[in-house]
Design a protein around this motif. Structure first.
Motif, PDB file in Angstrom:
ATOM      1  N   TYR A 379       0.841  -1.206   0.000  1.00  0.00           N
ATOM      2  CA  TYR A 379       0.000   0.000   0.000  1.00  0.00           C
ATOM      3  C   TYR A 379       0.876   1.255   0.000  1.00  0.00           C
ATOM      4  O   TYR A 379       0.384   2.334   0.349  1.00  0.00           O
ATOM      5  N   TRP A 401     -11.510  -6.727  -2.312  1.00  0.00           N
ATOM      6  CA  TRP A 401     -10.693  -5.547  -2.009  1.00  0.00           C
ATOM      7  C   TRP A 401     -11.302  -4.639  -0.950  1.00  0.00           C
ATOM      8  O   TRP A 401     -10.585  -4.006  -0.183  1.00  0.00           O
ATOM      9  N   ASP A 405      -8.793  -3.630   1.721  1.00  0.00           N
ATOM     10  CA  ASP A 405      -8.340  -2.238   1.699  1.00  0.00           C
ATOM     11  C   ASP A 405      -8.820  -1.446   2.906  1.00  0.00           C
ATOM     12  O   ASP A 405      -8.098  -0.590   3.420  1.00  0.00           O
ATOM     13  N   ASP A 451      -4.763  11.000   6.882  1.00  0.00           N
ATOM     14  CA  ASP A 451      -4.731  12.156   5.990  1.00  0.00           C
ATOM     15  C   ASP A 451      -4.945  13.420   6.825  1.00  0.00           C
ATOM     16  O   ASP A 451      -5.900  13.501   7.598  1.00  0.00           O
ATOM     17  N   PHE A 461     -10.007   8.227   6.191  1.00  0.00           N
ATOM     18  CA  PHE A 461     -11.091   8.160   5.205  1.00  0.00           C
ATOM     19  C   PHE A 461     -11.201   6.740   4.653  1.00  0.00           C
ATOM     20  O   PHE A 461     -10.228   5.998   4.637  1.00  0.00           O
ATOM     21  N   ASN A 462     -12.371   6.431   4.142  1.00  0.00           N
ATOM     22  CA  ASN A 462     -12.615   5.124   3.505  1.00  0.00           C
ATOM     23  C   ASN A 462     -12.204   3.961   4.390  1.00  0.00           C
ATOM     24  O   ASN A 462     -11.290   3.201   4.081  1.00  0.00           O
ATOM     25  N   ALA A 550     -29.759   7.276   4.952  1.00  0.00           N
ATOM     26  CA  ALA A 550     -31.223   7.216   5.022  1.00  0.00           C
ATOM     27  C   ALA A 550     -31.683   6.072   5.920  1.00  0.00           C
ATOM     28  O   ALA A 550     -31.026   5.038   6.024  1.00  0.00           O
ATOM     29  N   THR A 570     -29.326  -5.210  -1.333  1.00  0.00           N
ATOM     30  CA  THR A 570     -28.067  -5.319  -2.065  1.00  0.00           C
ATOM     31  C   THR A 570     -26.945  -4.655  -1.259  1.00  0.00           C
ATOM     32  O   THR A 570     -27.190  -3.757  -0.453  1.00  0.00           O
ATOM     33  N   GLU A 572     -24.898  -2.631  -2.452  1.00  0.00           N
ATOM     34  CA  GLU A 572     -24.886  -1.234  -2.891  1.00  0.00           C
ATOM     35  C   GLU A 572     -25.724  -0.385  -1.942  1.00  0.00           C
ATOM     36  O   GLU A 572     -25.303   0.688  -1.511  1.00  0.00           O
ATOM     37  N   ARG A 576     -24.990   2.402   1.971  1.00  0.00           N
ATOM     38  CA  ARG A 576     -25.396   3.803   2.135  1.00  0.00           C
ATOM     39  C   ARG A 576     -26.685   3.900   2.952  1.00  0.00           C
ATOM     40  O   ARG A 576     -27.447   4.832   2.781  1.00  0.00           O
TER      41      ARG A 576
ATOM     42  N   TYR B 379     -31.316  -4.393  -8.263  1.00  0.00           N
ATOM     43  CA  TYR B 379     -30.971  -3.499  -7.154  1.00  0.00           C
ATOM     44  C   TYR B 379     -32.208  -3.186  -6.308  1.00  0.00           C
ATOM     45  O   TYR B 379     -32.210  -2.200  -5.564  1.00  0.00           O
ATOM     46  N   TRP B 401     -17.623  -4.604  -8.967  1.00  0.00           N
ATOM     47  CA  TRP B 401     -18.850  -4.063  -8.380  1.00  0.00           C
ATOM     48  C   TRP B 401     -18.803  -2.563  -8.159  1.00  0.00           C
ATOM     49  O   TRP B 401     -19.827  -1.884  -8.242  1.00  0.00           O
ATOM     50  N   GLU B 402     -17.610  -2.012  -7.868  1.00  0.00           N
ATOM     51  CA  GLU B 402     -17.565  -0.584  -7.533  1.00  0.00           C
ATOM     52  C   GLU B 402     -17.972   0.281  -8.718  1.00  0.00           C
ATOM     53  O   GLU B 402     -18.556   1.354  -8.530  1.00  0.00           O
ATOM     54  N   ASP B 405     -21.968  -0.824  -9.374  1.00  0.00           N
ATOM     55  CA  ASP B 405     -22.876  -0.305  -8.339  1.00  0.00           C
ATOM     56  C   ASP B 405     -22.936   1.217  -8.336  1.00  0.00           C
ATOM     57  O   ASP B 405     -23.993   1.792  -8.093  1.00  0.00           O
ATOM     58  N   ASP B 448     -36.151   5.615  -6.536  1.00  0.00           N
ATOM     59  CA  ASP B 448     -35.708   4.600  -5.577  1.00  0.00           C
ATOM     60  C   ASP B 448     -34.228   4.725  -5.211  1.00  0.00           C
ATOM     61  O   ASP B 448     -33.791   4.188  -4.191  1.00  0.00           O
ATOM     62  N   ARG B 449     -33.471   5.392  -6.028  1.00  0.00           N
ATOM     63  CA  ARG B 449     -32.033   5.458  -5.762  1.00  0.00           C
ATOM     64  C   ARG B 449     -31.651   6.609  -4.831  1.00  0.00           C
ATOM     65  O   ARG B 449     -30.636   6.553  -4.143  1.00  0.00           O
ATOM     66  N   ASP B 451     -31.785   9.125  -1.573  1.00  0.00           N
ATOM     67  CA  ASP B 451     -32.058   8.983  -0.142  1.00  0.00           C
ATOM     68  C   ASP B 451     -32.454  10.349   0.409  1.00  0.00           C
ATOM     69  O   ASP B 451     -31.758  11.345   0.198  1.00  0.00           O
ATOM     70  N   VAL B 452     -33.572  10.373   1.113  1.00  0.00           N
ATOM     71  CA  VAL B 452     -34.051  11.632   1.676  1.00  0.00           C
ATOM     72  C   VAL B 452     -33.375  11.869   3.029  1.00  0.00           C
ATOM     73  O   VAL B 452     -33.100  10.920   3.764  1.00  0.00           O
ATOM     74  N   PHE B 461     -25.878   9.057  -2.385  1.00  0.00           N
ATOM     75  CA  PHE B 461     -24.678   8.620  -1.664  1.00  0.00           C
ATOM     76  C   PHE B 461     -23.972   7.505  -2.445  1.00  0.00           C
ATOM     77  O   PHE B 461     -24.601   6.775  -3.194  1.00  0.00           O
ATOM     78  N   ASN B 462     -22.702   7.364  -2.170  1.00  0.00           N
ATOM     79  CA  ASN B 462     -21.895   6.290  -2.786  1.00  0.00           C
ATOM     80  C   ASN B 462     -22.026   6.270  -4.306  1.00  0.00           C
ATOM     81  O   ASN B 462     -22.554   5.333  -4.894  1.00  0.00           O
ATOM     82  N   PHE B 472     -16.527   6.834  -4.245  1.00  0.00           N
ATOM     83  CA  PHE B 472     -17.591   6.947  -3.243  1.00  0.00           C
ATOM     84  C   PHE B 472     -17.884   8.399  -2.903  1.00  0.00           C
ATOM     85  O   PHE B 472     -17.595   8.872  -1.819  1.00  0.00           O
ATOM     86  N   GLU B 572      -6.767   2.035  -3.190  1.00  0.00           N
ATOM     87  CA  GLU B 572      -7.187   2.373  -1.828  1.00  0.00           C
ATOM     88  C   GLU B 572      -6.902   3.843  -1.548  1.00  0.00           C
ATOM     89  O   GLU B 572      -7.740   4.576  -1.014  1.00  0.00           O
ATOM     90  N   TYR B 575      -8.782   6.461  -3.879  1.00  0.00           N
ATOM     91  CA  TYR B 575     -10.188   6.655  -3.512  1.00  0.00           C
ATOM     92  C   TYR B 575     -10.381   7.656  -2.378  1.00  0.00           C
ATOM     93  O   TYR B 575     -11.514   7.983  -2.032  1.00  0.00           O
ATOM     94  N   ARG B 576      -9.293   8.082  -1.748  1.00  0.00           N
ATOM     95  CA  ARG B 576      -9.450   9.056  -0.659  1.00  0.00           C
ATOM     96  C   ARG B 576      -8.456  10.207  -0.822  1.00  0.00           C
ATOM     97  O   ARG B 576      -8.057  10.816   0.161  1.00  0.00           O
TER      98      ARG B 576
END
Lengths: 729, 729
Positions: A379, A401, A405, A451, A461-462, A550, A570, A572, A576, B379, B401-402, B405, B448-449, B451-452, B461-462, B472, B572, B575-576
């Motif tokens: 890493y 991962w 990760d 960070d 983070f993450n 949510a 899911t 996914e 969240r 989903y 998936w990342e 999704d 549906d996707r 979030d309130v 999100f995500n 993310f 890794e 992503y941040r």
């Protein structure tokens, strides 16, 4: 016969068969054997080749639905191209087949009555009895007994007895070492050969990681000569009415990882009773220091002992090259790998009952420190980063991962375990020789993982905290607190060595190349690592982002609670949503109780418990522990029973792919922390740290157990008047 | 011969061979062929079986390092157990081998001089010439010409000529259809058979998705009879000094997905020159409507035409069952799958030059709407969710998936494409019959996707926005804006139909079961979906969390810029970290220019450009477009050249696994939006929307092109005095 030491299975139901194979798993710390039938189950192929899906252990469908043989030696791992390192399922030396009047014994296809299986938790001996009513009209009474010896770890002993009950009957047995086995559908043997001698059958296998495993079986019969035909023992005999025939099979396993003498010759001359007695004596001593006696509730008593039994079989004192896998070496579900379960959930049991084992569990981490350094380098970080899933080397084995990760708390968890061990045992030599190096190398890793933000604060983070349904936390409180502990402990241990043992201090600084500048970095990051202002928020938020997610209508989505919640949402969406797989903030409360007021812990419980699905087996007993502290007695009972239902009760089929051994270990913590109210040794006192609270679950009248505290044994009793501790002998 | 229509390769360098195979790729919208040598390259096995890693296309090492055959028909896909649906590399009908004086022609092992390859962009004809100096002392001048016919899409024509230059020479040729090919190391043929006739060789293959592909080759020779030996054409001939021999190979491909007549007999009687002319005439018409003429800079002129060539070869008007894969069907890098590239980067070229093709690209999405609905259901969502990587069905093919999704903007991007097409063409029939249904079903998915939150606002999100180094995001601005557009467009199109065509309105509402309540939901979510307050922040933040991430010292980490930045940082950490793979906020500026003030766009550019690595090929030309708008002329030049270097210039080896066809498409947008200053048709005007700015890159004196605007052709010229638009004929 001691009360409440035997667990029974009195019906043969295919739907629950795999569960009992796991629940009744035997082991002596060296070898482990699922409680499968010697003759297998007709039609259930054990050598099938298939590709195991690794996407999610929680929701995948396991192959071998009815029976899964499992013969494991923890240091023997294989290389699976999809899954990485996995524990190998070895050839099946328990193999023993019967033909009675020419009819092959088969539990699922023959007429069987009076079936019973008993596991004696006191000595790990498993007994199966039943009556085989042959088509020809004979009634054969059968008894199978077996145990892996706690005296000689290489030895496994079987005793099989048949009696013709109603008339003369012809019997023929064959018994060998069945090599037609796979692991997760994969064949890990590069070479495998069976040879025979006058009195033995030997299988030598070479694994795809280069290890050699040798298994030898010897069979004796009290009535007739044993022949070897086609690499199998063979005996044919005409039993008279009321006559009994007995077979003793002794099997020895050893590998090229072993150094000690096995002493086959010596074991061969001993009688079954002698071997049985030797094994029982070792177990007796283990129980003497580990037992928890509960008066007033037989079910819970047996459940707690069930957990202790599995903890006792999982480890022998001298083994330092392996830890305890997440399934207690009782199945293939987590591939025989080691998780944070070892240090956070299981280690305390050994710390307080058998510190040598605790030390060897930590030695495994020391022995994989080079791998953890390599893992950090992968890493682009310095120091040591322990892998989420560890096997022989300390490099990452997890093939997903997002866990590998992000679930970084494992590295700090190990430091927590080391310090816990040290505080309870005063074993400063371990710290000097091994622990301090781990503590510094891991602290060093965090310097690269954090960070800094524009305010000069440090962030993580993450991050995936304990709750695996939230993979991308920003400043997960659990993780940040553990990391802070890791950094502070590094500073403290350096100062301690500097003040108390200059030679050890210089040796360490030299070895890890530590200078004052880096030490100041440890201090700075520990101070400036973001943690919530508990005074202000009055609870432990899971992370900075989680509570913005949510709400989920859990009850509406999760009607069939036989399946995990995760099957209805899911990943996914889980990632969240305000829904938890397991305790996260409450795990922190468990480990750092005195960081918080009881009110804050209570608020945390009220906040998160309603949205926790307990899809992880680590969750219920953690809840029981905390529920006791905040006086939620109903929840203590509920979550204790939940915890017992994971493997001990059979209705969930929970043990089918192995034992939830972390749950077993944490059940012991429940006894000391919540029942007796003894806080853990990290709370910096010389005396046993006692909280004012104690808890008595439903029906419990009295609890008593021994506990080791800084090398002194104490006797603890808890009843309706509270906890009493007396110094033992 | 037209100026600036030919691209050359004048040296044979193994290191760049694969690049030229991709850069010189031929195609006619039906069949596609990498520019590999007819005889292959010695030692480069094309039928190797291996497991292709799918972890990261950016950093993986490709197999077949020197040459990779590629013969594709877009509707023919296979099932790879690791990768899901992939375009199949079909049997190699271009196969043609030479023995001269018994020596096998091999570009890498023989003495070859005067090597040259020329691709004529004007008609897609590829010519290779060289001299083969045999070990025996003969000098054979060779010329290979070939093209897939734009007139008859099933036909591929080859003409091969050999001339003995210095003395008599014996030649022997063999030519067949080589079936020893794999796709990503996998064999997708369940059955494959080669049969021969008097004059032809036919291969029939059955794919693992059940399709049948038939390929037939016919060979003619002007000097000698053609024999068929062992399923190969064979000709032996003694060439006299200065004598020339010519072979014409015609190959026909068709599949069980095709309905039309192929007309083999008719094509067989035509001469090479006739076929060549027929092909050239079709291309001529395409160029007439699509060409961009640049005066003053031959390099850039050729580069732009190179891009247009690849866009023209990628699609034929009648094809509606496939889109354009991310590598322009010129390699296996993205498995022949369709991304947002189609609607956002390529579609505008077709909208403004050949709207029928644009419509058929969108018809592909309509034809996969059922798959997108299934994808939404997977989903647990209603409506339609287009997959990140689409193939034949519209279900997700991405095995990571990342991306699958989180990269959800694709669904709204398609709606943007539909509306762009409609605004530029006024094709309301398309909207009524197909577009509106997609727009409503996708809008429904977003309900549906989202979030309130507790303030009643809607969040995403995500999310992975265009920038794939941030997987993310919380409320990614690009995605939220596109989703808002999707929802608003749904409301608008319903209102439009209601007001203008009651029958269509009722039919639609009936089909998609839309009621007023849901329509109000669309409106509410569109209104309350979180977007930044640009007035306040004065730039376009990538997301709510991105700018909190830690700074990265990019220059220090990224010294060797030949490799992508992604090779020097783990996912890794990417992503941040505050480092971008590609334009994200600037992509939004490109699509919704008038949402922002020029000042806000400029601030955004200044904020993100320095931390953008352009590891994605979609990034440079997006930067060039925006740089022009904010008057950063140096950056326009820099990013235009960057964009040209992706495939057109060979120094990056960029085209080795295919063409960055989205870059080609976006280069056209650069011409219209930034060079000419024509805004895109979504800006709601009846006239061609003109901005006041235009840009002339370095060395460019004048640019001219035709553009279709609501069915009328306009002629546009840009020079140092600005843009002039005249209505065409």
């Amino acid at each position: 016969m001691e009360k409440n030491f035997r667990i029974y299975r009195n019906t043969f139901d295919m739907d629950y068969n795999k569960h009992f194979e796991g629940a009744f798993c035997q082991g002596n710390g060296y070898q482990f054997l699922r409680a499968t039938f010697e003759e297998g189950i007709d039609g259930e192929e054990q050598g099938e080749i298939y590709t195991r899906e690794f996407k999610s252990v929680t929701t995948e469908k396991q192959r071998c639905a009815i029976t899964k043989w499992g013969t494991y030696i923890p240091t023997i791992m294989g290389n699976n191209p999809q899954l990485n390192e996995v524990i190998i399922n070895l050839p099946y030396f328990m193999d023993f087949n019967l033909l009675a009047d020419g009819e092959k014994l088969s539990m699922n296809r023959c007429d069987i009555s009076d079936f019973s299986m008993v596991l004696n938790l006191k000595n790990g001996c498993l007994t199966r009895t039943f009556t085989f009513n042959t088509k020809s009209g004979s009634t054969i009474k059968a008894k199978y007994e077996r145990f892996p010896s706690k005296k000689n770890k290489h030895l496994f002993v079987q005793k099989i007895t048949y009696k013709a009950e109603n008339r003369d009957a012809n019997i023929e047995i064959t018994s060998g070492i069945d090599t037609n086995v796979t692991t997760n559908g994969f064949n890990h043997f590069m070479e495998i050969s069976t040879t025979t001698n006058d009195d033995s059958i030997t299988v030598v296998s070479k694994s795809d990681m280069g290890n050699t495993i040798t298994q030898s079986s010897y069979l004796a019969c009290d009535k007739e000569q044993v022949n070897i035909i086609d690499n199998k023992f063979n005996v044919q005999y005409d039993l008279k009415e009321n006559e009994e025939i007995t077979f003793i099979k002794k099997s020895f396993s050893f590998t090229d990882m072993d150094n000690e003498e096995i002493g086959i010759e010596g074991e061969l001359v001993k009688s079954y009773d002698e071997l049985y007695k030797e094994n029982s004596q070792v177990w007796e001593k283990l129980w003497d220091r580990s037992d928890v006696v509960i008066e007033g509730n037989d079910h819970d008593q047996l459940g707690i002992r069930f957990s202790i039994y599995h903890l006792l079989r999982c480890k022998e004192e001298s083994e330092y090259r392996s830890s305890i896998c997440a399934k207690g070496f009782a199945g293939e579900a987590y591939y025989g790998r080691y998780f944070w379960d070892s240090e956070i959930f299981m280690l305390p049991f050994y710390i307080y009952t058998n510190p040598n084992i605790a030390k060897n569990l930590l030695m495994y981490r020391y022995n994989t420190l080079e791998g953890a350094k390599e893992n950090a380098r992968s890493y682009n970080c310095k120091g040591a980063r322990y892998p989420w899933q560890s096997a022989t080397t300390g490099t990452e084995q997890c093939s997903l991962w997002e866990y590998a990760d992000n679930e970084i708390h494992i590295t700090a968890d190990i430091v927590y375990g080391i310090w816990h061990y040290y505080k309870a045992t005063d074993d400063i030599e371990f710290i000097k020789n091994y622990g301090a190096e781990i503590i510094v190398e891991t602290a060093r890793f965090w310097l690269d993982r954090v960070d800094v933000d524009k305010d000069g604060n440090y962030n993580l983070f993450n991050v995936m905290g304990p709750d695996e349904y939230t993979a991308f936390n920003c400043n997960n409180t659990f993780t940040n607190r553990l990391v802070k502990f890791n950094l502070e402990t590094a500073c403290y241990v350096i100062q301690l060595l500097n003040e108390t043992d200059k030679i050890a201090y210089v040796k360490l600084c030299d070895k890890v190349k530590l200078d004052n500048k880096e030490l100041l970095e440890f201090k700075k990051v520990a101070e400036k690592l973001i943690l919530p202002d508990y005074e202000k928020v009055q609870y432990i938020p899971q992370s900075e982002n989680f509570d913005n997610y949510a709400d989920v209508d859990i009850d509406n989505l999760w009607k069939d609670r036989k399946n995990p919640f995760g099957m209805y949402m899911t990943h996914e969406k889980l990632y969240r949503s305000k829904v938890l797989k397991q305790a996260d903030s409450l795990s922190l409360a468990m480990l750092f109780k005195t960081d918080f007021t009881i009110e804050q812990i209570k608020n945390t419980y009220e906040h998160y418990e309603p949205i926790t699905t307990h899809d992880s087996s680590l969750s219920p007993i953690n809840h029981a522990i905390v529920a006791g502290w905040i006086g939620k007695e109903e929840h203590v009972n509920k979550f204790l029973q939940y915890s017992l239902s994971l493997d001990f009760d059979s209705n969930r089929n929970g043990a089918k792919d192995g034992i939830h051994i972390a749950n077993c270990g944490c059940m012991y913590q429940f006894i000391i922390h919540t029942i007796a109210g003894i806080d853990n040794a990290l709370i910096n006192e010389d005396e046993i740290p006692m909280s004012t609270s104690y808890t008595m679950p439903k029906g419990w009248d009295k609890v008593s157990f021994k506990i080791l505290w800084k090398n002194v044994s104490y006797f603890v009793t808890v009843d309706k008047n509270g906890t009493k501790i007396t110094k033992g002998i």
